[in-house]
Design an enzyme around this catalytic site. Structure first.
Site, PDB file in Angstrom:
ATOM      1  N   GLN A  17      49.836  78.087  46.471  1.00  0.00           N
ATOM      2  CA  GLN A  17      50.722  76.964  46.150  1.00  0.00           C
ATOM      3  C   GLN A  17      50.823  75.873  47.207  1.00  0.00           C
ATOM      4  O   GLN A  17      50.816  74.676  46.877  1.00  0.00           O
ATOM      5  CB  GLN A  17      52.147  77.502  45.852  1.00  0.00           C
ATOM      6  CG  GLN A  17      53.077  76.411  45.400  1.00  0.00           C
ATOM      7  CD  GLN A  17      54.520  76.843  45.160  1.00  0.00           C
ATOM      8  OE1 GLN A  17      55.389  76.004  45.108  1.00  0.00           O
ATOM      9  NE2 GLN A  17      54.776  78.117  45.027  1.00  0.00           N
ATOM     10  N   TYR A 138      53.816  84.027  52.929  1.00  0.00           N
ATOM     11  CA  TYR A 138      54.097  83.484  51.595  1.00  0.00           C
ATOM     12  C   TYR A 138      55.462  82.790  51.614  1.00  0.00           C
ATOM     13  O   TYR A 138      56.242  82.943  52.568  1.00  0.00           O
ATOM     14  CB  TYR A 138      54.095  84.610  50.549  1.00  0.00           C
ATOM     15  CG  TYR A 138      52.698  85.027  50.157  1.00  0.00           C
ATOM     16  CD1 TYR A 138      51.938  84.251  49.300  1.00  0.00           C
ATOM     17  CD2 TYR A 138      52.130  86.200  50.664  1.00  0.00           C
ATOM     18  CE1 TYR A 138      50.644  84.626  48.940  1.00  0.00           C
ATOM     19  CE2 TYR A 138      50.843  86.577  50.315  1.00  0.00           C
ATOM     20  CZ  TYR A 138      50.110  85.783  49.446  1.00  0.00           C
ATOM     21  OH  TYR A 138      48.831  86.145  49.107  1.00  0.00           O
ATOM     22  N   ASP A 168      56.399  76.523  50.362  1.00  0.00           N
ATOM     23  CA  ASP A 168      55.059  76.159  49.879  1.00  0.00           C
ATOM     24  C   ASP A 168      54.969  74.677  49.539  1.00  0.00           C
ATOM     25  O   ASP A 168      54.262  73.917  50.179  1.00  0.00           O
ATOM     26  CB  ASP A 168      54.739  76.973  48.617  1.00  0.00           C
ATOM     27  CG  ASP A 168      54.260  78.371  48.960  1.00  0.00           C
ATOM     28  OD1 ASP A 168      53.798  78.577  50.085  1.00  0.00           O
ATOM     29  OD2 ASP A 168      54.350  79.251  48.103  1.00  0.00           O
ATOM     30  N   GLY A 247      77.139  68.191  53.527  1.00  0.00           N
ATOM     31  CA  GLY A 247      77.349  66.888  54.142  1.00  0.00           C
ATOM     32  C   GLY A 247      78.796  66.644  54.496  1.00  0.00           C
ATOM     33  O   GLY A 247      79.625  67.563  54.469  1.00  0.00           O
ATOM     34  N   GLY A 248      79.116  65.405  54.814  1.00  0.00           N
ATOM     35  CA  GLY A 248      80.464  65.071  55.258  1.00  0.00           C
ATOM     36  C   GLY A 248      81.466  64.935  54.122  1.00  0.00           C
ATOM     37  O   GLY A 248      82.662  64.752  54.362  1.00  0.00           O
ATOM     38  N   GLN A 249      80.999  64.990  52.888  1.00  0.00           N
ATOM     39  CA  GLN A 249      81.904  64.855  51.739  1.00  0.00           C
ATOM     40  C   GLN A 249      82.060  66.227  51.103  1.00  0.00           C
ATOM     41  O   GLN A 249      81.098  66.744  50.541  1.00  0.00           O
ATOM     42  CB  GLN A 249      81.306  63.885  50.703  1.00  0.00           C
ATOM     43  CG  GLN A 249      80.810  62.580  51.268  1.00  0.00           C
ATOM     44  CD  GLN A 249      81.945  61.666  51.697  1.00  0.00           C
ATOM     45  OE1 GLN A 249      83.111  61.889  51.355  1.00  0.00           O
ATOM     46  NE2 GLN A 249      81.633  60.634  52.452  1.00  0.00           N
TER      47      GLN A 249
HETATM   48  N1  CAO Z   1      33.471  81.920  49.676  1.00  0.00           N
HETATM   49  C1  CAO Z   1      33.466  83.055  50.380  1.00  0.00           C
HETATM   50  N2  CAO Z   1      34.586  83.571  50.949  1.00  0.00           N
HETATM   51  C2  CAO Z   1      35.737  82.891  50.772  1.00  0.00           C
HETATM   52  C3  CAO Z   1      35.811  81.697  50.052  1.00  0.00           C
HETATM   53  C4  CAO Z   1      34.616  81.206  49.481  1.00  0.00           C
HETATM   54  N3  CAO Z   1      34.582  80.081  48.767  1.00  0.00           N
HETATM   55  N4  CAO Z   1      37.095  81.273  50.043  1.00  0.00           N
HETATM   56  C5  CAO Z   1      37.800  82.179  50.755  1.00  0.00           C
HETATM   57  N5  CAO Z   1      36.988  83.160  51.190  1.00  0.00           N
HETATM   58  C6  CAO Z   1      37.329  84.320  51.997  1.00  0.00           C
HETATM   59  C7  CAO Z   1      37.711  83.924  53.397  1.00  0.00           C
HETATM   60  O1  CAO Z   1      36.565  83.611  54.160  1.00  0.00           O
HETATM   61  C8  CAO Z   1      38.462  85.172  53.866  1.00  0.00           C
HETATM   62  O2  CAO Z   1      37.541  86.104  54.327  1.00  0.00           O
HETATM   63  P1  CAO Z   1      37.718  86.840  55.769  1.00  0.00           P
HETATM   64  O3  CAO Z   1      39.127  87.370  55.813  1.00  0.00           O
HETATM   65  O4  CAO Z   1      36.661  87.878  55.714  1.00  0.00           O
HETATM   66  O5  CAO Z   1      37.495  85.835  56.832  1.00  0.00           O
HETATM   67  C9  CAO Z   1      39.052  85.746  52.579  1.00  0.00           C
HETATM   68  O6  CAO Z   1      38.501  84.949  51.519  1.00  0.00           O
HETATM   69  C10 CAO Z   1      40.565  85.775  52.510  1.00  0.00           C
HETATM   70  O7  CAO Z   1      41.155  84.531  52.851  1.00  0.00           O
HETATM   71  P2  CAO Z   1      42.747  84.424  53.104  1.00  0.00           P
HETATM   72  O8  CAO Z   1      43.124  85.222  54.319  1.00  0.00           O
HETATM   73  O9  CAO Z   1      43.119  82.997  53.151  1.00  0.00           O
HETATM   74  O10 CAO Z   1      43.348  85.051  51.754  1.00  0.00           O
HETATM   75  P3  CAO Z   1      44.410  86.223  51.501  1.00  0.00           P
HETATM   76  O11 CAO Z   1      44.492  86.355  50.026  1.00  0.00           O
HETATM   77  O12 CAO Z   1      44.083  87.464  52.260  1.00  0.00           O
HETATM   78  O13 CAO Z   1      45.801  85.645  52.061  1.00  0.00           O
HETATM   79  C11 CAO Z   1      47.560  83.991  52.208  1.00  0.00           C
HETATM   80  C12 CAO Z   1      46.522  84.698  51.326  1.00  0.00           C
HETATM   81  C13 CAO Z   1      48.205  82.898  51.394  1.00  0.00           C
HETATM   82  C14 CAO Z   1      48.616  85.017  52.651  1.00  0.00           C
HETATM   83  C15 CAO Z   1      46.847  83.399  53.449  1.00  0.00           C
HETATM   84  O14 CAO Z   1      45.819  82.563  52.997  1.00  0.00           O
HETATM   85  C16 CAO Z   1      47.766  82.605  54.358  1.00  0.00           C
HETATM   86  O15 CAO Z   1      48.554  83.168  55.113  1.00  0.00           O
HETATM   87  N6  CAO Z   1      47.650  81.264  54.311  1.00  0.00           N
HETATM   88  C17 CAO Z   1      48.368  80.385  55.196  1.00  0.00           C
HETATM   89  C18 CAO Z   1      49.813  80.255  54.789  1.00  0.00           C
HETATM   90  C19 CAO Z   1      49.956  79.773  53.383  1.00  0.00           C
HETATM   91  O16 CAO Z   1      49.479  78.736  52.977  1.00  0.00           O
HETATM   92  N7  CAO Z   1      50.722  80.539  52.616  1.00  0.00           N
HETATM   93  C20 CAO Z   1      51.200  80.054  51.335  1.00  0.00           C
HETATM   94  C21 CAO Z   1      50.468  80.563  50.226  1.00  0.00           C
HETATM   95  S1  CAO Z   1      51.344  80.127  48.772  1.00  0.00           S
HETATM   96  O17 CAO Z   1      52.691  81.129  48.769  1.00  0.00           O
END
Ligand code: CAO
Length: 425
Positions: A17, A138, A168, A247-249
């Protein structure tokens, strides 16, 4: 130029998101947003909270309008070559991967900068540099660590997370501002830069008034909080204040006619000082206009429970819309508690494009939130989200200018997978 960001190419590595909120806004302002997704998988939200089997979820469609989708395995050597070309071609790379993912992919900032010195690399992470920088985050984690949860809810209840996605979507908004600011600076310097937003920081920015109150606490009780009037002592940190105004109100949520059966028959009522006399007339307490116990804001502070109790006696005789009409005729600020059903049916929001109906090839028609930011010279037309990999061929040939033989080579390498109409089940 018909759109503010026409000609800006965004390499969109966002998912879930926070990041998609940001790139959707940029797309609405006219940027060409190229969303890179993993072949066969795509953004995980395509398959999350599905209401119709094998159809991209509303979660995905409502966050990815006006984008193009290319599938690319960025761990495949040929995929890395394509990514390099995309980096050279685009103006901005936006990502919200987990910490370190871009580096592990082989594309740290230093390398991207060498490939394209004009590129702006914009990232969302859960936390900024420090003890938690490696944590995945998240929405609700950000609400809890950014100060929102500890200050939301009632004093005697649990901390609460809010329905508004401040972690998000809130951070996505912050990042979008950072990106357009960096694009503006690039018009002078000719160089790109890094833009980073931590979700904790974004939430804290939105909780600014609570940090204000934390410091005010050192100089005495927070007199506009209900607990002051109730004689409950304050501790050493900002307490949860229920529906007290920040707020102040002074303001509170009060019951309206029908509250016994309708969970949303309530109104937010604000006792703004300049309209105090009008409030007294309406609720039938004309004496309070001059009575020294009620006539000025400071003397009212210890009596807010009594005052809002009296206001509620009046609002309970009216529906929330009747009350709003009567109060607005006297310039008294108030807000009916609108249910999502009422909002979805609101014709005035549809007229301004804040609510839009969108047609999708596998889903059919659905309702979405359009662009809440209106630019008079850059109107937004909301277009449906892309199917997974829908634009892979188009982007490879018309944006990256690969020849037919190169395209066959890329396809044979397995780097792009095959386009799919249906979302994962
Ligand atoms: N081709 C090949 N690999 C890909 C790819 C693609 N097109 N796109 C993503 N990947 C791979 C990444 O390289 C990664 O691999 P490695 O861990 O081996 O390096 C893997 O996908 C996982 O990526 P990720 O860590 O971003 O995904 P996740 O599902 O494990 O975690 C989230 C998700 C949201 C917790 C994490 O991305 C995060 O903390 N993001 C930053 C904070 C954020 O934006 N959070 C809000 C999300 S909305 O609530």
């Amino acid at each position: 130029m018909t759109k503010a960001l026409e000609g800006v190419k965004i390499l969109d590595f966002t998912h879930v998101q926070s990041g998609p909120t940001c790139t959707q806004l940029l797309a609405w302002f006219g940027a060409d947003v190229i969303k890179v997704e993993r072949p066969g998988v795509g953004d995980i939200t395509r398959g999350q909270l599905q209401d119709i089997p094998k159809v991209d979820s509303l979660y995905f469609t409502m966050l990815n309008h006006n984008k193009r989708s290319i599938t690319l395995d960025t761990k495949n050597p040929k995929g890395k070559e394509v990514l390099e070309r995309l980096i050279k071609e685009c103006d901005v790379l936006v990502e919200n991967f987990g910490p370190g993912v871009l580096d592990r992919m082989g594309f740290p900032w230093e390398r991207i900068k060498t490939l394209n010195p004009r590129m702006i690399v914009a990232s969302i992470k859960g936390f900024g540099p420090g003890p938690y920088e490696d944590c995945k985050v998240y929405e609700n984690v950000a609400q809890c660590t950014g100060g929102a949860a500890s200050t939301t809810g009632f004093r005697d209840g649990l901390p609460l997370v809010t329905g508004a996605q401040i972690g998000d979507s809130g951070t996505g908004l912050h990042l979008a501002l950072g990106i357009v600011t960096a694009l503006y600076q690039r018009t002078v310097t000719g160089e790109g830069q890094r833009v980073t937003c931590a979700m904790q920081d974004g939430v804290l920015n939105l909780c600014r008034v609570k940090l204000r109150d934390q410091q005010r606490l050192q100089h005495g009780p927070l007199k506009e909080y209900s607990q002051f009037g109730e004689g409950v002592p304050f501790g050493d940190s900002v307490p949860r204040a229920g529906n007290d105004s920040g707020g102040g109100q002074p303001g509170r949520i009060v019951k309206c006619k029908g509250w016994e059966t309708d969970p949303n028959a309530y109104l937010y009522f604000i006792t703004q000082a300049p309209v105090w006399e009008a409030i007294c007339d309406i609720i039938g307490e004309p004496d309070w206009k001059t009575n020294p116990d009620y006539a000025t804001p400071p003397v009212r502070l210890p009596r807010l429970n009594e005052i809002f109790g009296r206001i509620e006696q009046w609002t309970m005789t009216k529906t929330k819309f009747e009350a709003m009409q009567i109060l607005n005729e006297r310039d008294i600020p108030c807000g009916p508690i609108l249910s999502m059903k009422e909002i979805a049916e609101d014709e005035s929001l549809k007229a301004t494009g804040t609510l839009v109906e969108v047609d999708h090839p596998t889903r059919g028609k659905y309702l979405s939130v359009g662009n809440p930011i209106k630019l008079s010279a850059s109107p937004t037309v909301v277009e449906r989200s892309p199917l997974l990999g829908e634009h892979t061929q188009e982007i490879l040939s018309s944006v990256l200018k690969y020849s037919e033989s190169e395209l066959s080579e890329i396809a044979a390498s397995g780097a792009i997978g095959a386009p799919r109409m249906a979302a994962a089940e």
